[in-house]
Scaffold this active site. Structure first.
Site, PDB file in Angstrom:
ATOM      1  N   LYS A 202       5.555 -68.620  87.027  1.00  0.00           N
ATOM      2  CA  LYS A 202       6.014 -67.449  87.790  1.00  0.00           C
ATOM      3  C   LYS A 202       5.778 -67.641  89.284  1.00  0.00           C
ATOM      4  O   LYS A 202       6.652 -67.366  90.111  1.00  0.00           O
ATOM      5  CB  LYS A 202       5.294 -66.192  87.302  1.00  0.00           C
ATOM      6  CG  LYS A 202       5.666 -65.765  85.893  1.00  0.00           C
ATOM      7  CD  LYS A 202       4.842 -64.554  85.474  1.00  0.00           C
ATOM      8  CE  LYS A 202       5.158 -64.125  84.060  1.00  0.00           C
ATOM      9  NZ  LYS A 202       4.360 -62.949  83.634  1.00  0.00           N
TER      10      LYS A 202
ATOM     11  N   GLY B 135      -4.037 -64.995  83.011  1.00  0.00           N
ATOM     12  CA  GLY B 135      -4.006 -66.175  83.861  1.00  0.00           C
ATOM     13  C   GLY B 135      -3.638 -65.814  85.292  1.00  0.00           C
ATOM     14  O   GLY B 135      -2.806 -64.929  85.518  1.00  0.00           O
TER      15      GLY B 135
ATOM     16  N   CYS C  68       0.703 -64.026  87.647  1.00  0.00           N
ATOM     17  CA  CYS C  68      -0.220 -63.608  86.587  1.00  0.00           C
ATOM     18  C   CYS C  68       0.528 -63.470  85.268  1.00  0.00           C
ATOM     19  O   CYS C  68       1.726 -63.174  85.251  1.00  0.00           O
ATOM     20  CB  CYS C  68      -0.871 -62.259  86.916  1.00  0.00           C
ATOM     21  SG  CYS C  68      -1.975 -62.261  88.327  1.00  0.00           S
ATOM     22  N   ASP C  69      -0.201 -63.664  84.179  1.00  0.00           N
ATOM     23  CA  ASP C  69       0.360 -63.396  82.866  1.00  0.00           C
ATOM     24  C   ASP C  69      -0.781 -63.048  81.919  1.00  0.00           C
ATOM     25  O   ASP C  69      -1.894 -63.573  82.061  1.00  0.00           O
ATOM     26  CB  ASP C  69       1.118 -64.601  82.318  1.00  0.00           C
ATOM     27  CG  ASP C  69       1.926 -64.235  81.084  1.00  0.00           C
ATOM     28  OD1 ASP C  69       3.041 -63.704  81.245  1.00  0.00           O
ATOM     29  OD2 ASP C  69       1.441 -64.453  79.959  1.00  0.00           O
ATOM     30  N   SER C  70      -0.510 -62.167  80.964  1.00  0.00           N
ATOM     31  CA  SER C  70      -1.551 -61.712  80.031  1.00  0.00           C
ATOM     32  C   SER C  70      -1.099 -61.833  78.584  1.00  0.00           C
ATOM     33  O   SER C  70       0.083 -61.647  78.268  1.00  0.00           O
ATOM     34  CB  SER C  70      -1.914 -60.246  80.307  1.00  0.00           C
ATOM     35  OG  SER C  70      -2.412 -60.079  81.617  1.00  0.00           O
TER      36      SER C  70
END
Length: 222
Positions: free
Chosen positions: A67, A131, A89-91
């Site tokens: 991203k 992340g 960010c990623d969850s």
């Protein structure tokens, strides 16, 4: 010297609200990353290397990187200057079944999946991984994953149906929030609650520091 600018590579209102509540006023750009394709390539590479499944903490980092890199490649500018740092960010939520098998989940695809997921999560605990991938204007990077244990309440079928009907679980990783309608259904967390919302402020501070930047320099004027 112009004020530093943070570019958030995310469409998440919760991440934006978290940054704003901490005194930052980031720009926002949403990536066009094909997330399933990114994970599929990583899984294929891991299988070819014989290293087993990609851990959840690494999966979110891969997506956060994708991203950030995608958005940075077409980043908006302020007075002709690229953002000082881009943040991706990623969850994902990781749950462990009774047989020890681990399942990693993002946003549910539909109402049926969200309902089934909550029925399996209630009364149990999971780990929410988020992340973070930062890219400075000159290309330098800093990255890490925030992992927080989440304890879910033993909610009733009626509560699950009512919650899923609001649509909120369909919009978020793990099908729950702690800062919204799902808050009453989370009986506790172990770790940074900001990471559960989607962006860890303490970790962001540390990663900015690794890049020679201070989070206080990004505070908007009050």
């Amino acid at each position: 010297m112009s004020a530093p600018v943070l570019l958030l590579a995310s469409a998440s209102p919760a991440r934006l609200a978290t940054l704003r509540s901490a005194g930052l006023d980031p720009q926002v750009a949403v990536s066009d990353v094909d997330e399933p394709a990114v994970l599929a390539r990583a899984a294929a590479a891991a299988e070819a290397a014989g290293s087993g499944p990609v851990p959840a903490a690494d999966q979110v980092l891969l997506l956060a990187r994708a991203k950030a890199e995608d958005v940075r490649g077409r980043a908006p500018t302020v007075d002709g200057t690229a953002p000082t740092v881009t943040v991706g960010c990623d969850s994902m939520l990781e749950m462990t079944a009774a047989d020890g098998e681990r399942a990693v989940v993002g946003k549910p695809a539909d109402v049926a999946e969200a309902t089934a997921r909550w029925r399996s999560m209630r009364g149990r605990s999971g780990i929410l991984h988020t992340g973070h991938w930062l890219i400075r204007a000159d290309g330098a990077t800093a990255a890490a994953t925030s992992s927080t244990t989440v304890h879910f309440a033993d909610v009733t079928d009626g509560e699950i149906e009512a919650y899923v009907a609001t649509g909120e679980p369909l919009r978020v990783a793990g099908a729950f929030t702690v800062d919204g309608l799902g808050g009453p259904f989370v009986r506790g967390i172990e770790g940074d609650h900001h990471g559960v919302v989607g962006l860890s402020l303490p970790l962001l501070r540390e990663l900015l520091g690794d890049l020679g930047l201070a989070i206080t320099d990004f505070w908007r004027e009050r």
